[in-house]
Structures are given as structure tokens and as C-alpha cells.
Design an enzyme around this catalytic site. Sequence first.
Site, PDB file in Angstrom:
ATOM      1  N   GLY A 270      72.954  42.429  50.305  1.00  0.00           N
ATOM      2  CA  GLY A 270      73.489  42.840  49.177  1.00  0.00           C
ATOM      3  C   GLY A 270      74.893  43.272  49.666  1.00  0.00           C
ATOM      4  O   GLY A 270      75.798  43.058  49.106  1.00  0.00           O
ATOM      5  N   ILE A 298      66.798  45.317  59.205  1.00  0.00           N
ATOM      6  CA  ILE A 298      65.392  45.304  60.061  1.00  0.00           C
ATOM      7  C   ILE A 298      64.878  44.151  59.764  1.00  0.00           C
ATOM      8  O   ILE A 298      63.829  43.717  60.195  1.00  0.00           O
ATOM      9  CB  ILE A 298      64.716  46.790  60.070  1.00  0.00           C
ATOM     10  CG1 ILE A 298      64.495  47.071  58.886  1.00  0.00           C
ATOM     11  CG2 ILE A 298      65.482  47.500  61.046  1.00  0.00           C
ATOM     12  CD1 ILE A 298      63.213  47.954  58.809  1.00  0.00           C
ATOM     13  N   ASP A 299      64.910  43.814  58.480  1.00  0.00           N
ATOM     14  CA  ASP A 299      64.068  42.697  57.774  1.00  0.00           C
ATOM     15  C   ASP A 299      64.272  41.472  58.521  1.00  0.00           C
ATOM     16  O   ASP A 299      63.611  40.393  58.244  1.00  0.00           O
ATOM     17  CB  ASP A 299      64.294  42.589  56.248  1.00  0.00           C
ATOM     18  CG  ASP A 299      63.696  43.782  55.491  1.00  0.00           C
ATOM     19  OD1 ASP A 299      63.167  44.682  56.248  1.00  0.00           O
ATOM     20  OD2 ASP A 299      64.261  43.979  54.302  1.00  0.00           O
TER      21      ASP A 299
HETATM   22  N1  LIG Z   1      75.498  41.070  44.423  1.00  0.00           N
HETATM   23  C1  LIG Z   1      76.072  41.977  44.674  1.00  0.00           C
HETATM   24  N2  LIG Z   1      77.472  42.252  44.767  1.00  0.00           N
HETATM   25  C2  LIG Z   1      78.356  43.277  45.098  1.00  0.00           C
HETATM   26  N3  LIG Z   1      77.631  44.338  45.612  1.00  0.00           N
HETATM   27  C3  LIG Z   1      76.330  44.515  45.858  1.00  0.00           C
HETATM   28  C4  LIG Z   1      75.557  43.391  45.490  1.00  0.00           C
HETATM   29  N4  LIG Z   1      74.233  43.599  45.884  1.00  0.00           N
HETATM   30  C5  LIG Z   1      74.415  44.940  46.418  1.00  0.00           C
HETATM   31  N5  LIG Z   1      75.640  45.309  46.509  1.00  0.00           N
HETATM   32  C6  LIG Z   1      75.956  46.572  47.208  1.00  0.00           C
HETATM   33  O1  LIG Z   1      75.844  46.282  48.392  1.00  0.00           O
HETATM   34  C7  LIG Z   1      75.315  47.785  49.036  1.00  0.00           C
HETATM   35  C8  LIG Z   1      74.107  47.528  49.810  1.00  0.00           C
HETATM   36  O2  LIG Z   1      73.144  46.826  48.962  1.00  0.00           O
HETATM   37  P1  LIG Z   1      71.717  46.719  49.126  1.00  0.00           P
HETATM   38  O3  LIG Z   1      70.937  45.566  48.642  1.00  0.00           O
HETATM   39  O4  LIG Z   1      71.109  48.230  48.991  1.00  0.00           O
HETATM   40  O5  LIG Z   1      71.519  46.693  50.879  1.00  0.00           O
HETATM   41  P2  LIG Z   1      71.531  45.564  51.945  1.00  0.00           P
HETATM   42  O6  LIG Z   1      72.964  45.212  52.084  1.00  0.00           O
HETATM   43  O7  LIG Z   1      71.157  46.108  53.279  1.00  0.00           O
HETATM   44  O8  LIG Z   1      70.792  44.233  51.281  1.00  0.00           O
HETATM   45  C9  LIG Z   1      75.311  48.640  47.705  1.00  0.00           C
HETATM   46  O9  LIG Z   1      76.138  49.512  47.615  1.00  0.00           O
HETATM   47  C10 LIG Z   1      75.021  47.640  46.275  1.00  0.00           C
HETATM   48  O10 LIG Z   1      75.956  48.196  45.328  1.00  0.00           O
HETATM   49  O1  LIG Z   2      63.747  53.292  50.902  1.00  0.00           O
HETATM   50  P1  LIG Z   2      64.880  52.498  51.110  1.00  0.00           P
HETATM   51  O2  LIG Z   2      65.906  53.326  51.908  1.00  0.00           O
HETATM   52  O3  LIG Z   2      65.559  52.243  49.581  1.00  0.00           O
HETATM   53  O4  LIG Z   2      64.570  50.973  51.891  1.00  0.00           O
HETATM   54  C1  LIG Z   2      63.668  50.405  51.809  1.00  0.00           C
HETATM   55  C2  LIG Z   2      63.916  48.846  52.161  1.00  0.00           C
HETATM   56  O5  LIG Z   2      64.937  49.002  53.248  1.00  0.00           O
HETATM   57  C3  LIG Z   2      64.403  48.021  54.176  1.00  0.00           C
HETATM   58  O6  LIG Z   2      64.137  48.929  55.370  1.00  0.00           O
HETATM   59  C4  LIG Z   2      65.675  47.237  54.654  1.00  0.00           C
HETATM   60  O7  LIG Z   2      66.620  46.710  53.525  1.00  0.00           O
HETATM   61  P2  LIG Z   2      67.933  46.469  53.587  1.00  0.00           P
HETATM   62  O8  LIG Z   2      68.368  45.708  54.713  1.00  0.00           O
HETATM   63  O9  LIG Z   2      68.294  45.860  52.244  1.00  0.00           O
HETATM   64  O10 LIG Z   2      68.729  47.728  53.657  1.00  0.00           O
HETATM   65  C5  LIG Z   2      63.590  47.183  53.802  1.00  0.00           C
HETATM   66  O11 LIG Z   2      62.682  46.693  54.871  1.00  0.00           O
HETATM   67  C6  LIG Z   2      62.904  48.343  52.854  1.00  0.00           C
HETATM   68  O12 LIG Z   2      62.189  47.612  51.714  1.00  0.00           O
HETATM   69 MG   LIG Z   3      68.768  43.711  51.608  1.00  0.00          MG
END
Ligand SMILES: Nc1ncnc2c1ncn2[C@@H]1O[C@H](COP(=O)(O)OP(=O)(O)O)[C@@H](O)[C@H]1O
Ligand SMILES: O=P(O)(O)OC[C@H]1O[C@](O)(COP(=O)(O)O)[C@@H](O)[C@@H]1O
Ligand SMILES: [Mg+2]
EC number: 2.7.1.11
Length: 527
Positions: A270, A298-299
Site C-alpha cells: 500500500g 513481515i509478510d
Molecule cells: N493504492 C494506494 N494508493 C495510495 N496510497 C495507498 C494505497 N494503498 C495504501 N495506501 C496508503 O499507504 C499507507 C500504508 O498502506 P497499508 O496497506 O496500510 O500498509 P502497507 O504499506 O504496509 O501495505 C496508508 O497510509 C494507505 O492510505
Molecule cells: O492489525 P494491523 O496493525 O492492521 O496489522 C495487521 C496486518 O499487518 C501485517 O502484519 C503486515 O501488514 P502490512 O505490511 O500491510 O503493514 C499483516 O501480516 C497483518 O495482516
Molecule cells: Mg500491505
Amino acid sequence: MATSLKTSSTFCSTQQNRWLQPTRDLILHSSSHSNVKQCKSKKIKRPASLCVKATSSKVELDFNDPSWKQKFQEDWEKRFNLPSITDIYDLKPRPTTFSLKKNRTPTGDENVDMWNGYVNNDDRALLKVIKYSSPTSAGAECIDPDCSWVEQWVHRAGPRKEIYYEPEEVKAAIVTCGGLCPGLNDVIRQIVFTLETYGVKNIVGIPFGYRGFFEKGLKEMPLSRRLVENINLNGGSFLGVSRGGAKTSEIVDNIQARRIDMLFVLGGNGTHAGANAIHEECRKRKLKVSVVAVPKTIDNDILLMDKTFGFDTAVEEAQRAINSAYIEARSAYHGIGLVKLMGRSSGFIAMHASLSSGQVDVCLIPEVPFTLDGELGVLGHLEHLLKTKGFCVVCVAEAAGQDLLQKSGATDASGNVILSDIGVHMQQMIKTHFKDIGVPADVKYIDPTYMVRACRANASDAILCTVLGQNAVHGAFAGFSGITSCICNTHYVYLPITEVIKAPKRVNPNSRMWHRCLTSTGQPDFH
Ligand SMILES: Nc1ncnc2c1ncn2[C@@H]1O[C@H](COP(=O)(O)OP(=O)(O)O)[C@@H](O)[C@H]1O
Ligand SMILES: O=P(O)(O)OC[C@H]1O[C@](O)(COP(=O)(O)O)[C@@H](O)[C@@H]1O
Ligand SMILES: [Mg+2]
């Protein structure tokens, strides 16, 4: 330097999913009958099973065409070309200020370049090194039906001899987004150290992820070597993290208002999508801003790279939970240890922790469907294990078996689906099953969820964080933007963000690693 390409390609093949796994932008189209596909191009008059359309570069590949490989490679080069601020600006580089020589007593060595080990912009690393002879080889990632050898080069990371920013004038910002991950502090620390080595004086941390760009009252934090020197001794993020966020345009407004020249973004899928959107918006506004990401999760679910930082540490911690489950199960009469491990869409932590602990009898991951009941179900196998060895250990990934559960349809602040709890469900199912058949079973359920990611990085992650953090800064000074700093095939490289966010990386059930896991657990197929 050419601009980055937004790619989405179409491939036709008769071998569903065995080819083209490396890039994932190559989508297979199935036909109604006989698994023969039709090429859409009118120019191609041959079995459609041997055609490929890469819309990204407007290149259509025909595997009967002797030059298909060259066309593929040209397309590849365009896709993996690194976007740069020089794409929009006619900029003159200056000699780098990154020199380690000044840190040492002069050795009399005249060749400063050799000593500093600069990386040339034309240096490349090979992304894939196995030549599969058949699409049926374990884990095969083939481009054409013959699994021809095609070189897939990516750009080497590291310090360049010439840079595109005046360090004294640079304002650099660091932001950490998404969930926690071991090693965030190690990366922050190395980014600060490296920026200072270049001569950057204005370094700030954006608090609580992208939220720090728009939430009133959240102030940027000035960072320096002195301030971050010891932050790696603790887990978490020194800057704080968050999910959800503002519109990209608002974030870029804020970047402009704060006069940020370099933005280092640490996060998962994200976050990378967000970083790329910021990069694109900066480009649209013709801002001289370098946005460089470092993959954190961590995933381990980000495409193309060997692993993301924090993954190793999470596996090590997860293994401790499995060990406790094993001890509990082993010590109980008909003990069943059940451990649920994180992984939003992939089972890497569960698979690796099962492999490393060597104590797991059943490993369940989302990529491999299973049934609980029936002749082939997991419950029947647990019965068998209690009969034959007296106890057993089950490791289940959080995204596994979602088809067995009711979906809530809820999403988190970032839009990620909130998964139903497979761990609790299995615990109940196991208890009910053994009660129903009148066999005593002592179920011990462990959910170490946040424990595996709140800890500090282990030694191997700390080294990975160090290299990735340093390379992120080198990438920004080299003028790149919209890139991520990662490790591919054991080499440190830069990839365009567009290439790593096409889909989450998942365990390949045909890979040797999954088969090794099955060999280790001794579990049968559960469907
Ligand atoms: N498709 C997207 N476009 C822009 N920003 C995004 C998108 N998906 C997630 N984000 C932003 O990136 C940040 C982290 O996303 P998240 O999915 O929660 O964690 P991760 O980056 O670990 O997968 C959040 O602030 C979210 O709003
Ligand atoms: O409870 P939270 O903080 O939303 O996170 C849960 C999720 O975060 C993770 O640890 C890692 O996810 P991200 O890399 O998207 O942050 C996943 O394994 C788990 O599903
Ligand atoms: Mg993620």
C-alpha cells in the site's frame, strides 16, 4: 533517460500460469474450448497459444518470430528503466560528495574512484538465474513454451560518481507507513547517517505515516546522527506508523509547502502504491523531488525481491511460538498445539516458521486450499496423528481457509480487507470434532500476532536494513524517483515501484520451498 512505463500486458498461452510468473503483468487469457487461445492481433495468423501481447510497450510477441526474444528484452528494459528527475529536467550532475576516503588516514592510493567503489549507471544484476528446461519443472517461471533462456537484467544499486542535488540545499524527509515491522528504526538510522555523509543538514521525520502530511498538530521531527544513533536497539518505529491517509494531491501540496526535495518512504504494498502516486504527482507538477521507497513488511509479499526487511526476524519470533505450542502439545495427553501466524495474503511466515522450527505436522497457507472435514480433511489427519504419535502441532496462516469462514466485508483504514479469524475457527472446530468422536484432545491455541513484528531486527535483517537504507539515499542523489531499494537474487538493486506493486507476492504451491515444507511436515493433501 526514458520515462517509466505503466504496463499491463496480455499473454496467450496453452500452459496456464506456468509461464510468465516473474513479471505478473503478463496475463493469461483462456479460451472457451480446448485450452487454445486466440491472439487478438490480426497480424498474427498462427496458433494463438504462441502469441504474447505486451501492451506496455505496444510490442506484440510471436514465439514463432525469431526476434521475439529481442522484443521481449526491449520491453523489459523499458519497464525496468529507472524513472529519474532528469526525465523532466535538463539537469547537469555534479561530482558526488559521498566519499569515504576523507574518513580515513590517506593511504597514498591515487585512484579515489576505485577506493570509493562507485556503481556505474550501466551496471546490472540478473533477476533470475535458473534455466528451467520445462514449464513443469518445480517453480518454473517461463516466458515461452520452450522455457527459453531470456536474460532479465535489473539496475544495480549504490553510490554514483555524479549526483543531481546540492547536499547543502537538500531537505530530506523520512516516513514509515502501514503496520510495524522489525528493522524500521535500522533503516531510518542508516538513511540519516548516509544523508549526513553526503553533507545534508536538513533531515526530518514525518510522524505517523502519511497521516503526518495532513493531520494538523503533527509536526515534522528534525533528525540527526546523534538523535537516531541508538534507535535500532528498539523495535517499532521511532517516527510512528499509521494506516489510511489523505489524497495524494494533499500530500504533495504539503511536500511543496515544506520544500522537501527527497522523500524516503518505508512501507509495504500500500505504501509503495502511495509513494508511486506521490512520485507521479510530483512529476506532473514538475517538482524536483526524489521519492525512494524501502520495502517493509513481515509478510514478505512484495514481488520480485528475495525478501523484505523484517521478514527474517518475524520468522524467528514465530518459531518461538511454534516451539511453545510443541512443548505444550508434547506434554499434554493428546495435545494439539495450534499457532496462527500473520500474512495478509500470503503464507510465507507460516511456511518458513514451519520449516525452521521443524516441529510442525500441518502447515496451512492461503495459497493451498484445504478442507477440515471429510476423508481428506485436516481433522481426520489430526486424529491419525494423535493415534500414531500422541500429539501434534498445526501452524495456520491468518489468510488461510478464508473460504471456510463468513466474510465480514470490512476493511481497515487503508482499504485492506479485514480477515476472518481462522485460528479461533480451527480451535473451535478441532475441539468440537474430538468431542463428537469421543476422543480426548487438549487444544492449546497460541496467537503471537503482534509479538512477531514488535521486536527489534535480528542480525540478518539489521544488515539488510543497513544496505537498503544506504542505497535508498544513493538512489535519491543519483536522481532516481519512483524506485524502491531492494535485494534481488542476492544482489542489491533498484526497481521501478510500478513493477513491484502489480500484485502481492504469494507462495508458489509448485515451488521447491513449499514441497520442502510438505516433506518436512509429512502432511498429505487436504482437498
Ligand atoms: N493504492 C494506494 N494508493 C495510495 N496510497 C495507498 C494505497 N494503498 C495504501 N495506501 C496508503 O499507504 C499507507 C500504508 O498502506 P497499508 O496497506 O496500510 O500498509 P502497507 O504499506 O504496509 O501495505 C496508508 O497510509 C494507505 O492510505
Ligand atoms: O492489525 P494491523 O496493525 O492492521 O496489522 C495487521 C496486518 O499487518 C501485517 O502484519 C503486515 O501488514 P502490512 O505490511 O500491510 O503493514 C499483516 O501480516 C497483518 O495482516
Ligand atoms: Mg500491505
